[in-house]
Design an enzyme around this catalytic site. Structure first.
Site, short mmCIF file in Angstrom:
data_model
loop_
_atom_site.label_atom_id
_atom_site.label_comp_id
_atom_site.label_asym_id
_atom_site.label_seq_id
_atom_site.Cartn_x
_atom_site.Cartn_y
_atom_site.Cartn_z
N SER A 49 -0.27 1.73 2.97
CA SER A 49 -1.09 0.68 2.38
C SER A 49 -1.17 0.75 0.85
O SER A 49 -1.57 -0.23 0.22
CB SER A 49 -2.52 0.73 2.95
N LYS A 110 -8.06 3.60 -1.20
CA LYS A 110 -7.78 2.26 -1.72
C LYS A 110 -8.12 2.24 -3.20
O LYS A 110 -8.67 3.19 -3.76
CB LYS A 110 -8.62 1.19 -1.00
#
Length: 259
Positions: A49, A110
């Site tokens: 990701s 993230k």
């Protein structure tokens, strides 16, 4: 009368006892626990990701002191206190490890995109913060797998966030990916909006928790800021498989600051 020519007696030193060995081991464990809890903790990257910034098989150190300490700074997250102590909020663009809000157990990593009170919206793949279009410029394409496992060049951009942080993002499905139209979102107080750099292959704050996503991340759930990669092996290889290192080590990814 003494015989000065006789050799001096030497007292034999007994080997260290079991008790001393146990003390040394306990001291080492205590030091390791203090370092892990208050200074640095290692993490590895299991998913794509954050490609191209972080790749599967990267191992990195996360600074635990960057944002202060919460219950999640400690192993197993004991409810010793609420909120954070010695707290300092993250800056936009920081890459953060946090506990997934819907279970408070799974570690996610993230990039901080939205700060408390801000409006975030994604329209046709373009990021808007407080109704202002975030600058992005095309750069040389990255080679990676798409959603169907086909390896090849994918659209790649340099994105410049408000405040000046520049980072690389990829759009493996162009600007028509599943989450390329989302929002608007208004970030609640004491929460943050997170996104992955691999925009079309990241389950992040664009996806609500009841749909298997991240949603808004409470400040309390932050564990630390990613600082540096210290080890990296190719996808499918295990770090302990030292006999494969001549072929699996990615030396070019080691000891790089994470930005």
């Amino acid at each position: 009368m003494t015989d000065d020519s006789a050799p001096h007696a030497v007292k034999k030193t007994e080997p260290e006892g079991l008790g001393e060995t146990v003390v040394v081991i306990l001291q080492a464990l205590a030091i390791a626990l203090v370092v892990r809890t208050f200074l640095f903790q290692p993490f590895n990257i299991p998913s794509g990701s954050m490609i191209p910034t972080l790749e599967i098989g990267d191992y990195l150190f996360v600074s635990k002191y960057s944002y202060g300490y919460s219950r999640y700074s400690f192993p197993f997250g004991p409810p010793l206190f609420k909120g954070r102590v010695l707290s300092s909020p993250p800056k936009r663009g920081d890459i953060v490890v946090f506990k997934l809000p819907r279970d408070n157990e799974t570690d996610y990593i993230k990039r901080v995109i939205g700060l408390p009170g801000e409006k975030i919206e994604i329209k046709r793949g373009r990021l808007y913060i407080n109704d202002e279009l975030v600058q992005r410029d095309p750069i040389d394409k990255v080679q990676t797998d798409d959603l169907y496992g086909h390896f090849g060049a994918v659209p790649t951009y340099k994105e410049t966030l408000p405040g000046g942080v520049e980072h690389t993002i990829i759009e493996i499905q162009g600007d028509d990916g599943f989450n390329d139209n989302a929002g608007p979102f208004v970030v609640p107080p004491n929460h943050f909006f997170m996104m992955g750099d691999n925009r079309d292959n990241s389950t992040d704050s664009r996806v609500p928790p009841d749909q298997g996503g991240v949603g808004y991340v409470p400040f309390e759930n932050l564990e630390g800021r990613a600082e540096v990669t210290f080890f990296s092996v190719g996808e499918g290889a295990a770090a302990y498989e030292f006999w494969r290192w001549p072929w699996t080590l990615r030396l070019n990814r080691m000891f790089h600051a994470v930005r």
